[in-house]
Design a protein around this motif. Structure first.
Motif, PDB file in Angstrom:
ATOM      1  N   THR A 221      97.607   9.411  18.063  1.00  0.00           N
ATOM      2  CA  THR A 221      96.798   8.646  17.105  1.00  0.00           C
ATOM      3  C   THR A 221      96.716   9.380  15.777  1.00  0.00           C
ATOM      4  OG1 THR A 221      95.490   7.696  18.912  1.00  0.00           O
ATOM      5  CG2 THR A 221      94.552   7.596  16.690  1.00  0.00           C
ATOM      6  N   LEU A 245      99.371   1.829  19.083  1.00  0.00           N
ATOM      7  CA  LEU A 245      97.906   1.866  19.166  1.00  0.00           C
ATOM      8  C   LEU A 245      97.383   0.797  20.122  1.00  0.00           C
ATOM      9  CD1 LEU A 245      96.869   2.498  15.448  1.00  0.00           C
ATOM     10  CD2 LEU A 245      96.901   4.134  17.349  1.00  0.00           C
ATOM     11  N   VAL A 246      97.964  -0.395  20.057  1.00  0.00           N
ATOM     12  CA  VAL A 246      97.551  -1.470  20.958  1.00  0.00           C
ATOM     13  C   VAL A 246      97.830  -1.093  22.408  1.00  0.00           C
ATOM     14  CG1 VAL A 246      97.982  -3.857  21.644  1.00  0.00           C
ATOM     15  CG2 VAL A 246      97.827  -3.277  19.217  1.00  0.00           C
ATOM     16  N   ALA A 249      95.367   1.517  23.811  1.00  0.00           N
ATOM     17  CA  ALA A 249      94.091   0.924  24.221  1.00  0.00           C
ATOM     18  C   ALA A 249      94.241   0.164  25.538  1.00  0.00           C
ATOM     19  CB  ALA A 249      93.575  -0.007  23.120  1.00  0.00           C
ATOM     20  N   THR A 253      92.499   1.192  29.187  1.00  0.00           N
ATOM     21  CA  THR A 253      91.655   0.191  29.850  1.00  0.00           C
ATOM     22  C   THR A 253      92.124  -0.065  31.280  1.00  0.00           C
ATOM     23  OG1 THR A 253      91.186  -0.881  27.729  1.00  0.00           O
ATOM     24  CG2 THR A 253      90.781  -2.155  29.728  1.00  0.00           C
TER      25      THR A 253
END
Length: 298
Positions: A221, A245-246, A249, A253
């Protein structure tokens, strides 16, 4: 002769390179489903299935044999892509080298798959099977990137300053993949319900994997934000930073959901699928940072 002539066109090479990359990723969730549905020994022998060319209608046999058939398609396309690269006039040495490496890694999966089955799904064999898929996927990604640059007439330089950080990020990705394989070896999905072979302690290994994953995401990041602020990326590399980045995440999750819910196989399968996609994206992203384009391109 006609087939050889057809392989000698840049259009054929581009199409095969893209298809090769897609299949090298697709085999990752396919293999994961075999293990996660306890179908690893659905075909207890190799290369036949229960001594038959066509397996019985049992679900585990069908899942395992379908993965074998898909693996065969992957090998065929990988070999055809390498042949096209070597047959295409003027194809760069890098294109020929990476397509050949992807083909060799794909072919190598066949004997390794046999060892995995005949060893009764030994965790080290299963883990090696997955990691070799990651090697093939990385080679296929780099081959596709070089083919893409060739079609666009794009040239690239070396960037030692940015490249150092990109290399560290890629090393972090390799660490996360490796620790993930080790965690899986200690988890509740050995690949067959009747042959349970685990390696290591799940909680301790999961803790190491999570820490390496967060360290990787943090460094990656920082790299992405730095690149956004500094600019100077070609369009594809810039888009890959956003995709990374997507995927970061999404992967975090999925990791939390699977661990807090007892590792349901459907979520684990999604986690492995995204891991393969993220790996390919990170290879392409880091390569674009280490080798920046001399002019912009799509």
């Amino acid at each position: 002769m006609r087939m050889l002539a057809a392989l000698r066109t840049p259009t054929t090479l581009a199409a095969l390179g893209a298809l090769n990359l897609l299949l090298l990723w697709l085999i990752v969730p396919s293999g994961a489903i075999v293990r996660l549905t306890a179908s690893g020994l659905g075909c207890p022998d190799w290369p036949l299935c229960g001594g038959e060319v066509v397996p019985a209608t049992g679900l585990h046999s069908v899942i395992e044999y379908t993965n074998r058939l898909l693996s065969g398609v992957v090998v065929i396309v990988a070999v055809l892509t390498a042949l096209a690269a070597w047959a295409t006039p003027g194809a760069a040495r890098a294109i020929r080298g990476w397509t050949l490496a992807a083909a060799l890694a794909s072919v190598g999966q066949a004997p390794l798959g046999a060892i995995t089955v005949l060893s009764g799904l030994h965790p080290l064999a299963v883990g090696s099977h997955f990691l070799l898929s990651m090697v093939a996927l990385a080679c296929g990604t780099l081959a596709w990137l070089h083919i893409r640059d060739r079609r666009a007439g794009r040239r690239r330089l070396w960037d030692a300053r940015r490249g150092t950080l990109a290399g560290l990020v890629l090393a972090g990705a390799i660490t996360v993949l490796t620790t993930g394989v080790i965690v899986t070896a200690a988890g509740p999905h050995p690949g067959d319900a009747d042959v349970v072979r685990r390696w290591g302690h799940l909680t301790e290994l999961a803790s190491i994997h999570v820490r390496s994953a967060f360290a990787f995401v943090a460094v990656a990041t920082v790299m992405v934000v730095w690149l956004w602020r500094e600019g100077g990326l070609d369009r594809l590399t810039a888009r890959l930073t956003g995709a990374a980045l997507v995927l970061f995440a999404l992967q975090i999750t999925l990791g939390e959901i699977q661990y807090r819910n007892g590792l349901p196989w459907q979520v684990v399968a999604a986690h492995v699928s995204v891991a393969g996609l993220l790996w390919a994206v990170m290879v392409a992203l880091c390569w674009g940072i280490i080798r920046p384009a001399t002019r912009d391109g799509v």
